[in-house]
Design an enzyme around this catalytic site. Structure first.
Site, short mmCIF file in Angstrom:
data_model
loop_
_atom_site.label_atom_id
_atom_site.label_comp_id
_atom_site.label_asym_id
_atom_site.label_seq_id
_atom_site.Cartn_x
_atom_site.Cartn_y
_atom_site.Cartn_z
N HIS A 59 -7.41 -44.90 27.89
CA HIS A 59 -8.60 -45.35 28.63
C HIS A 59 -8.89 -46.81 28.30
O HIS A 59 -8.26 -47.39 27.42
CB HIS A 59 -9.80 -44.44 28.36
CG HIS A 59 -10.34 -44.49 26.96
ND1 HIS A 59 -9.62 -44.05 25.87
CD2 HIS A 59 -11.53 -44.93 26.46
CE1 HIS A 59 -10.34 -44.20 24.78
NE2 HIS A 59 -11.49 -44.75 25.10
N HIS A 61 -11.35 -48.67 26.95
CA HIS A 61 -12.17 -49.27 25.89
C HIS A 61 -11.37 -50.26 25.03
O HIS A 61 -10.20 -50.03 24.74
CB HIS A 61 -12.78 -48.19 25.00
CG HIS A 61 -13.93 -47.48 25.67
ND1 HIS A 61 -14.35 -46.22 25.31
CD2 HIS A 61 -14.74 -47.88 26.69
CE1 HIS A 61 -15.38 -45.87 26.08
NE2 HIS A 61 -15.63 -46.85 26.92
N ASP A 63 -11.20 -51.01 21.93
CA ASP A 63 -10.55 -50.62 20.67
C ASP A 63 -9.27 -49.81 20.92
O ASP A 63 -8.60 -49.39 19.97
CB ASP A 63 -11.52 -49.86 19.74
CG ASP A 63 -12.09 -48.61 20.37
OD1 ASP A 63 -12.35 -48.60 21.59
OD2 ASP A 63 -12.27 -47.61 19.64
N HIS A 64 -8.93 -49.63 22.18
CA HIS A 64 -7.66 -48.97 22.55
C HIS A 64 -6.72 -49.92 23.29
O HIS A 64 -5.57 -49.59 23.51
CB HIS A 64 -7.93 -47.74 23.43
CG HIS A 64 -8.77 -46.71 22.74
ND1 HIS A 64 -8.28 -45.49 22.33
CD2 HIS A 64 -10.06 -46.74 22.33
CE1 HIS A 64 -9.25 -44.82 21.73
NE2 HIS A 64 -10.33 -45.54 21.72
N HIS A 120 -15.53 -39.03 28.69
CA HIS A 120 -15.78 -40.20 27.84
C HIS A 120 -15.76 -41.47 28.70
O HIS A 120 -16.68 -42.28 28.67
CB HIS A 120 -14.70 -40.24 26.76
CG HIS A 120 -14.79 -41.40 25.82
ND1 HIS A 120 -15.81 -41.54 24.91
CD2 HIS A 120 -13.97 -42.47 25.67
CE1 HIS A 120 -15.61 -42.66 24.22
NE2 HIS A 120 -14.50 -43.25 24.66
N ASP A 142 -10.00 -40.46 23.23
CA ASP A 142 -11.36 -40.17 22.77
C ASP A 142 -11.97 -38.98 23.51
O ASP A 142 -13.18 -38.97 23.78
CB ASP A 142 -12.26 -41.41 22.97
CG ASP A 142 -11.89 -42.54 22.02
OD1 ASP A 142 -11.03 -42.34 21.15
OD2 ASP A 142 -12.49 -43.63 22.17
N HIS A 180 -9.42 -41.26 16.69
CA HIS A 180 -10.36 -41.68 15.64
C HIS A 180 -10.39 -40.68 14.48
O HIS A 180 -10.25 -39.47 14.69
CB HIS A 180 -11.79 -41.78 16.19
CG HIS A 180 -12.02 -42.97 17.07
ND1 HIS A 180 -12.36 -44.21 16.59
CD2 HIS A 180 -11.93 -43.10 18.42
CE1 HIS A 180 -12.49 -45.06 17.61
NE2 HIS A 180 -12.23 -44.40 18.73
#
Ligand code: ZN
Length: 264
Positions: A59, A61, A63-64, A120, A142, A180
């Site tokens: 996805h 975001h 941090d990915h 999410h 996530d 995570h």
């Protein structure tokens, strides 16, 4: 002769992210899932003398995805595969995929099926294979965490519930590679929800030991999640009663809202 096994290595990034790396002893290829940070991937590639061949994205975001650009500069031929629905929000995708598509990692002889699991984010996908070292494996970003599930940034509780139900019918022995290290915090909530659940209590001890030794609590197994993860247990009458709900969906919605407010 048995085929060489794949090695699946979690690289810790930021506070609590894992970037999953796939390698094989007889190949110089490297496949990474959700590289939010390029530096840790670069160090790993140098250390193992591998060349990045494919990037899988679950996805949009940051941090990915924030590591993609720097990795593509070093390995311009690497494929970058991600959800078609979020293509405009992810830089440098070379292949966009939809629910049901097959992603072939020819470098390892592995095929992943794409599952669209919104909640999410709206375009969130997971990569599932029935055979990774003889075991089913799911890279689910996530969406499903050990003992928990992702926050609803874009989707509705109905969407997340449906997505988790889709994952819960995968084989019990499926290894769950989520993105995570939230397990202990999630277990604190699971314990508050089901104080008498012996499987939760035992899992806390096991995961606490792993974390004390700086080891990941992941991958988890779907069978374990069905025993400890309250978000996969909303069909149980006890849990529905606790949230004064008469349906699985209503219990799930109440549970997700309570988790958002929960302080351990
Ligand atoms: Zn996310």
């Amino acid at each position: 002769m048995q085929p060489e096994k794949l090695t699946i290595t979690p690289l810790a990034a930021f506070q609590d992210n894992y970037i999953w790396c796939l390698t094989k002893p007889d190949s110089d290829a490297l496949v990474v899932v959700d590289p939010g940070d390029a530096d840790v991937v670069l160090q790993f590639a140098r250390h193992t003398q591998k060349q990045l061949s494919s990037i899988l994205i679950t996805h949009h975001h940051w941090d990915h995805t924030d590591g993609i650009a720097a990795l593509k500069q070093l390995w311009p031929h690497a494929r970058v595969i991600g959800p078609a629905y979020e293509a405009e929000r992810i830089n440098s995708l070379t292949q966009t995929v939809h629910d049901g598509d097959i992603v072939e990692l020819s470098e390892f002889g592995v095929r992943f099926k794409v599952l669209h699991i919104p909640g999410h984010t709206l375009g969130h996908i997971a990569y599932y294979t029935a055979l990774l070292n003889q075991t089913p494996a799911l890279f689910c970003g996530d969406t499903l965490f050990s003992a928990g599930c992702g926050r609803l940034f874009e989707g509705s509780p109905e969407q997340m519930h449906q997505s988790l139900q889709r994952l819960s019918v995968l084989p019990d022995e499926t290894h769950i590679y989520c993105a995570h290290e939230y397990t202990l915090a999630n277990l604190a909530f699971a314990r508050a929800v089901e104080p008498d659940n012996q499987a939760v209590i035992e899992h806390v001890t096991k995961c606490q030991q792993l974390r004390d030794n700086q080891l990941p609590t992941l991958p988890s197994k779907l069978a374990t999640e069905k025993a400890i993860n309250p978000f996969l247990r909303c069909h149980l009458p006890d849990l529905q009663r606790k949230y004064a709900s008469t349906t699985e969906q209503a219990a799930f919605t109440a549970l997700r809202a309570e988790k958002d407010r929960f302080k351990s």
